[in-house]
Scaffold this motif. Structure first.
Motif, PDB file in Angstrom:
ATOM      1  N   HIS A   1      -2.963  -6.654  -0.370  1.00 49.98           N
ATOM      2  CA  HIS A   1      -2.154  -7.648  -0.137  1.00 49.98           C
ATOM      3  C   HIS A   1      -0.836  -7.466   1.030  1.00 49.98           C
ATOM      4  O   HIS A   1      -0.377  -8.027   1.733  1.00 49.98           O
ATOM      5  N   ILE A   2      -0.640  -6.059   0.909  1.00 53.54           N
ATOM      6  CA  ILE A   2       0.563  -5.682   1.836  1.00 53.54           C
ATOM      7  C   ILE A   2       0.268  -5.627   3.097  1.00 53.54           C
ATOM      8  O   ILE A   2       0.835  -6.359   4.138  1.00 53.54           O
TER       9      ILE A   2
ATOM     10  N   ALA B   1      -0.344  -9.299   4.403  1.00 57.76           N
ATOM     11  CA  ALA B   1       1.291 -10.015   4.563  1.00 57.76           C
ATOM     12  C   ALA B   1       1.702  -9.538   5.820  1.00 57.76           C
ATOM     13  O   ALA B   1       2.542 -10.043   6.366  1.00 57.76           O
TER      14      ALA B   1
ATOM     15  N   MET C   1      10.068  -5.726  -6.560  1.00 56.91           N
ATOM     16  CA  MET C   1      11.012  -6.471  -5.766  1.00 56.91           C
ATOM     17  C   MET C   1      12.293  -5.581  -5.544  1.00 56.91           C
ATOM     18  O   MET C   1      13.090  -5.907  -4.541  1.00 56.91           O
TER      19      MET C   1
ATOM     20  N   ALA D   1       7.923  -2.343   2.516  1.00 58.74           N
ATOM     21  CA  ALA D   1       7.220  -3.025   1.767  1.00 58.74           C
ATOM     22  C   ALA D   1       7.049  -2.763   0.456  1.00 58.74           C
ATOM     23  O   ALA D   1       6.997  -1.261   0.497  1.00 58.74           O
TER      24      ALA D   1
ATOM     25  N   GLN E   1       4.993  -2.985  -4.045  1.00 61.51           N
ATOM     26  CA  GLN E   1       4.535  -4.081  -4.888  1.00 61.51           C
ATOM     27  C   GLN E   1       3.889  -3.084  -5.985  1.00 61.51           C
ATOM     28  O   GLN E   1       3.928  -2.050  -5.623  1.00 61.51           O
TER      29      GLN E   1
ATOM     30  N   ARG F   1       9.716  -6.804   0.070  1.00 64.36           N
ATOM     31  CA  ARG F   1       8.553  -7.744   0.281  1.00 64.36           C
ATOM     32  C   ARG F   1       7.508  -7.246   0.508  1.00 64.36           C
ATOM     33  O   ARG F   1       7.363  -6.204   0.924  1.00 64.36           O
ATOM     34  N   ARG F   2       6.406  -7.922   0.723  1.00 62.19           N
ATOM     35  CA  ARG F   2       5.273  -7.597   0.833  1.00 62.19           C
ATOM     36  C   ARG F   2       4.680  -7.522   2.494  1.00 62.19           C
ATOM     37  O   ARG F   2       3.905  -6.727   2.834  1.00 62.19           O
ATOM     38  N   ASP F   3       5.540  -8.442   2.841  1.00 67.98           N
ATOM     39  CA  ASP F   3       5.295  -8.556   4.416  1.00 67.98           C
ATOM     40  C   ASP F   3       6.230  -7.844   5.280  1.00 67.98           C
ATOM     41  O   ASP F   3       6.320  -8.132   6.653  1.00 67.98           O
TER      42      ASP F   3
ATOM     43  N   LEU G   1      11.856 -16.841  -0.491  1.00 64.68           N
ATOM     44  CA  LEU G   1      10.561 -16.281  -0.623  1.00 64.68           C
ATOM     45  C   LEU G   1       9.889 -17.147  -1.844  1.00 64.68           C
ATOM     46  O   LEU G   1      10.215 -17.277  -2.976  1.00 64.68           O
TER      47      LEU G   1
ATOM     48  N   ASP H   1       4.379 -13.070  -3.164  1.00 60.35           N
ATOM     49  CA  ASP H   1       4.730 -11.822  -3.342  1.00 60.35           C
ATOM     50  C   ASP H   1       4.807 -11.385  -4.969  1.00 60.35           C
ATOM     51  O   ASP H   1       4.024 -12.166  -5.732  1.00 60.35           O
ATOM     52  N   ASP H   2       5.337 -10.365  -5.368  1.00 60.64           N
ATOM     53  CA  ASP H   2       5.628 -10.172  -6.707  1.00 60.64           C
ATOM     54  C   ASP H   2       6.472 -10.997  -7.472  1.00 60.64           C
ATOM     55  O   ASP H   2       6.391 -11.056  -8.461  1.00 60.64           O
TER      56      ASP H   2
END
Lengths: 319, 319
Positions: free
Chosen positions: B219-220, B223, B76, B205, B207, B142-144, A22, A26-27
Motif C-alpha cells: 500500500h505504501i 501510494a 498516523m 510514511a 502504516q 501518510r502512506r504516500d 486526507l 490511508d490508516d
C-alpha cells in the motif's frame, strides 16, 4: 474483486472539501476542523432481520443505513459533513453493489456528506455508520435543555413506519395503497436536517424518534428533569390509518412504534411564530402535540380528556 | 436489562476532558476540537468466526476490538482520544459484560481514550469501533510519503499472530509454550502509539500491519509510487519459530500473516539515530528490514541473496 478493489471502485471519490486533508485510502482519514465549530459524532449499527428484512432492495437498504445516522445530526441541529461506513457483506453481485452505492452516494450528496473511511469484511449483512457533523460552538440541541412551559413539537407524521412493519408481520391489515404509503416511510425515512438547523436558534431540547415517541420524549424528560403532557388527538398521522386500525393499534404505533426519524423538539411559547417560519423555510410540517411541565412524568391525554395508560397498551418502560 | 440500562451501567462514565462538551447519552456526542490540531478517524468492524473465535474470552475480545483501532491512530502518529463502540450482542450474562467492559476500559484508560458514543443492538457478536485521534496540523504519517532511499523499519516481532492462528487451524504444529507466546500476540496486540508519536517528526510514511507485511508495504509503495527491497533474514521473529516451522511456513506467516498490528515506517538514512532514540524512549524495539527504491515493485531477498517469489508461496496480490 477483493476489498481494495471494492473500495477503489465503489467508495473512493474525489470531492472538493476544504476541511478534508486526507480521505479514504490511508490508516485513517484526516479532518481539519473549522474555527468556531463543534463536531458531533454518532454511530448506528444495522443488522439483518433486526433493522431490515433480508429481502430489502439494495437501494432502500443503503438509504436507511445512512439516513438514520443523518437523522441524529438533525436532532442536534448539526450539519452532517462526513461518514465512515463499515459493512459486513456476503458475496454480492456487482449489480447489487452498484445499486447500493448509487443510492448511498445519492443520499450522501443530497446532504453534503463525504464518505471518509470505514471497513469492509466478508460476513452476513451488517452495517455501521459513524457520522460527523458541524455545529456553531456551544449551540447543540441537547436532550437536557427542555424547560417547564415549553411547547412540544413534532415534525412530519409518526406511526406510519410501525404500521407498515406490523402489517408485514401480520399484526394488522392495511389496504394496499395505504400499506405502500406507510412502507415508504419505513424504508426511506427523511432526515430533518433543514428543520434541525432552522430551529437551532430558539429550540430548547430535541431528539429524533427512533424508539417511539413516548420513549424518546421520556429521554428528554429524564435528562431535563421535567414532565410533559401529550395530546393523543394532536399526534400527526394519516387520517386513513386511524379509520383502519383499532384505537389501541393506532396509539401503539404512533406512541411506541419507532423508526419514524421525525424530530421532536421543545421551544418556548413565545417562539411559535419562529417555529412556523422554520417549518416553512425548511419545507417540513410541524405539529404542536403537548407541553413540558414540572410533574416529572409523562401523561398522555386521550380525546375524552382522560389519561391513557401506556402500561395498558403493553409498554413497561414508561411511568 | 435493556439497552439504556446497559449504557448507563457499563458505558457511561464521567471523565475530565476539556474537549468533550457532551458525552454518551444524547443523539450525538459533541467535541470542541483543540486549536492547531487535525483530527484522524478510522473504523474497524470485527465479526465472530472471522476476526475472533467464538470461544474467545470477553477480556481478550474487548482488548482486540479496541486495540486494532488504536493501532490505526499509532500508524498516523496520532494520539487516540475518543471512541464510539457499536456492538451486536446476544443475551449475555452480567459476568460476561463486566469482564468485557472491564478489559475495554482498562485499555481505553491506558491510552487516554474516552468512549463518547455508539450503539448496542441484539444480535450475533459483532463490533465496530470508530476511533478519533489528534495530530498537530499537517503532520500525519501518510502512506504516500515514502521516498526512494528511505530505510524501512518495523516494530516488535511479526508473524507470531499468524503462527498461532495457523496452529489453531491445524496448518502447523507448535510446542505448547511457543504456541502460548504466539497466541498472546494474536489475542492482545499492543498498539504502538508511543512509537508512532515519537517518529512523527522525521518518519516519512507509516502504516500498521493488519493484512500482512508484504501487502501492507505494498500500500505504501503504491501510494508513494516507489518500490522496495526487503531482507527476509532481517524480519524480526522468534528464533524458535524459525526452527519449528518450515521455511515456507515461516515466510508465509511473517510476510503475509497479518494481525500483527506492528508499525512499518520509512525514514531517511540520516534519521537512523533519531529512530533508535524514538525506539528507546517509547520502549519499542525496531528493526531495519529494507530500503525504498524507485523500481516500482516489491522485491523480497532471501538468505541466498536471491529474490523470493511471493507467488510461489501462494500469494496472488503482489507483483
Amino acid at each position: 474483486m477483493n476489498e481494495f478493489d471494492f473500495i477503489r471502485r465503489y467508495l473512493q471519490r474525489q470531492q472538493p472539501d476544504d476541511n478534508l486533508i486526507l480521505g479514504i485510502g490511508d490508516d485513517a482519514a484526516v479532518i481539519r476542523p473549522a474555527l468556531g465549530f463543534d463536531l458531533c459524532f454518532s454511530s448506528d449499527m444495522l443488522l439483518k432481520n433486526r433493522h431490515f428484512f433480508a429481502d430489502v432492495s439494495p437501494e432502500d437498504l443503503a438509504w436507511k443505513v445512512l439516513a438514520v445516522n443523518i437523522s441524529d445530526m438533525a436532532a442536534m441541529g448539526a450539519k452532517p459533513r462526513w461518514a465512515l461506513l463499515s459493512a459486513g457483506l456476503p458475496e454480492l453481485s456487482e449489480d447489487w453493489l452498484n445499486r447500493f452505492c448509487g443510492s448511498l452516494f445519492a443520499l450522501a450528496d443530497r446532504f453534503g456528506v463525504t464518505l471518509i473511511g470505514g471497513d469492509t469484511t466478508k460476513g452476513d449483512l451488517v452495517f455501521n455508520v459513524t457520522i460527523i457533523g458541524e455545529l456553531p460552538q456551544g449551540k447543540a440541541l441537547r436532550r437536557d435543555a427542555a424547560q417547564a412551559g415549553d411547547d412540544i413539537w413534532v415534525s412530519g407524521r409518526i406511526g406510519l413506519a410501525a404500521a407498515a412493519l406490523n402489517c408485514r408481520l401480520q399484526n394488522c391489515t392495511l389496504p394496499t395503497a395505504l400499506y405502500q404509503q406507510c412502507e415508504a416511510e419505513l424504508l426511506r425515512p427523511e432526515p430533518r436536517v433543514a428543520l434541525g438547523q432552522a430551529v437551532l436558534p430558539f429550540a430548547h431540547a430535541a431528539q429524533d424518534i427512533s424508539d417511539g415517541l413516548a420513549q424518546d420524549i421520556g429521554h428528554i424528560l429524564k435528562a431535563s428533569d421535567v414532565g410533559a403532557e401529550l395530546w393523543a388527538d394532536e399526534l400527526p398521522s394519516l387520517p386513513e390509518l386511524k379509520t383502519v386500525l383499532t384505537e389501541e393499534q393506532w396509539l401503539a404505533y404512533t406512541l411506541a412504534g419507532g423508526d419514524d426519524y421525525e424530530l421532536v423538539f421543545t421551544a418556548p411559547v413565545g417562539a411559535r411564530e419562529a417555529v412556523a417560519a422554520a417549518a416553512e423555510c425548511s419545507g417540513t410540517a410541524v405539529t404542536r402535540i403537548g407541553t413540558i411541565n414540572d410533574t416529572g412524568r409523562l401523561q398522555i391525554i386521550g380525546s375524552d380528556g382522560k389519561e391513557i395508560k401506556l402500561t395498558a397498551l403493553g409498554f413497561d418502560h414508561f411511568g
